[in-house]
Design an enzyme around this catalytic site. Structure first.
Site, PDB file in Angstrom:
ATOM      1  N   GLU A  70       0.901  -1.306  -0.146  1.00  7.68           N
ATOM      2  CA  GLU A  70       0.053   0.009   0.195  1.00  7.68           C
ATOM      3  C   GLU A  70       0.726   1.123   0.187  1.00  7.68           C
ATOM      4  O   GLU A  70       1.930   1.385   0.855  1.00  7.68           O
ATOM      5  CB  GLU A  70      -0.959  -0.061   1.345  1.00  7.68           C
ATOM      6  CG  GLU A  70      -1.848  -1.179   1.291  1.00  7.68           C
ATOM      7  CD  GLU A  70      -2.936  -0.747   2.562  1.00  7.68           C
ATOM      8  OE1 GLU A  70      -2.700  -0.057   3.386  1.00  7.68           O
ATOM      9  OE2 GLU A  70      -3.558  -1.710   2.662  1.00  7.68           O
ATOM     10  N   ASP A 100      -3.846   3.850  -0.971  1.00  6.52           N
ATOM     11  CA  ASP A 100      -4.432   3.872   0.137  1.00  6.52           C
ATOM     12  C   ASP A 100      -5.202   5.410   0.246  1.00  6.52           C
ATOM     13  O   ASP A 100      -4.189   6.294   0.134  1.00  6.52           O
ATOM     14  CB  ASP A 100      -3.796   3.247   1.276  1.00  6.52           C
ATOM     15  CG  ASP A 100      -4.721   2.880   2.429  1.00  6.52           C
ATOM     16  OD1 ASP A 100      -5.598   2.697   2.259  1.00  6.52           O
ATOM     17  OD2 ASP A 100      -4.099   2.904   3.538  1.00  6.52           O
ATOM     18  N   GLU A 157     -13.484   2.372   2.376  1.00  3.85           N
ATOM     19  CA  GLU A 157     -13.150   2.071   3.619  1.00  3.85           C
ATOM     20  C   GLU A 157     -14.020   3.111   4.458  1.00  3.85           C
ATOM     21  O   GLU A 157     -14.485   4.035   4.005  1.00  3.85           O
ATOM     22  CB  GLU A 157     -11.610   2.947   3.720  1.00  3.85           C
ATOM     23  CG  GLU A 157     -10.532   1.835   3.235  1.00  3.85           C
ATOM     24  CD  GLU A 157      -9.050   2.416   3.283  1.00  3.85           C
ATOM     25  OE1 GLU A 157      -9.194   3.801   3.428  1.00  3.85           O
ATOM     26  OE2 GLU A 157      -8.199   1.709   3.482  1.00  3.85           O
TER      27      GLU A 157
END
Length: 176
Positions: A70, A100, A157
């Protein structure tokens, strides 16, 4: 730790522990899942980072499909060419790479077309704000569609409610 450079050592220590853990589970015949490992921006400054990462995985006999690396969106803003080089080299070894916290800063959509990342992880603040009204949903839906058409898996997320799950499923995002 980034300021004094010791984050590189910590990242590598954690990465070796991840590889040792995966190797131990494989040796014992236990289930093994793909594991994501964060990389600090400082790794981008070393052109041998991908080779070092790969040599550690080889030492533990970890197949590349079990590791994902990431890079945060802010790294892409500050260090685009180095990030692109690292992403390309990691992918050449067969590792997955994710971006990310996308949407937490001021990312350029143009970066998505120039990078060959495998996964786009939309930041929780972006997702929470983006599901509040129809205009916001249009933005997220188009991001999900664009990333998917670029061959990227999309992860949203910070999804916490069934309503958010339903909206995301309706716009084509199935990983939260």
């Amino acid at each position: 730790m980034e300021a004094n450079g010791s984050i590189v050592e910590l990242d590598m220590l954690i990465y070796r522990k991840v590889c040792a853990f995966l190797a131990d589970r494989r040796e014992k015949g236990l289930p093994v899942l793909q594991t994501s490992v964060n990389r600090s921006r400082l790794h981008i400054h070393n052109p041998e980072t991908a080779d070092i990462i790969h040599s550690v995985a080889q030492a533990y006999e970890i197949p590349s499909d079990l590791l994902e690396f990431e890079l945060t969106e802010t790294i892409l803003l500050d260090e685009f060419s180095g990030a692109k080089q690292l992403i390309d080299r990691l992918r050449a070894y067969g590792y997955r790479v994710s971006i990310d916290d996308f949407g937490s800063g001021y990312s350029s959509l143009g970066q998505l077309q120039r990078l060959r990342a495998d996964v786009l992880k939309l930041d929780r603040s972006f997702v929470c704000a983006g599901l509040q009204g129809p205009r916001e949903q249009i933005v997220i839906e188009n991001l999900v569609n664009m990333a998917s058409e670029l061959g990227m898996e999309v992860v949203c997320e910070g999804v916490e409610t069934q309503v958010q799950v339903k909206v995301l499923q309706d716009i084509g995002c199935h990983i939260a």
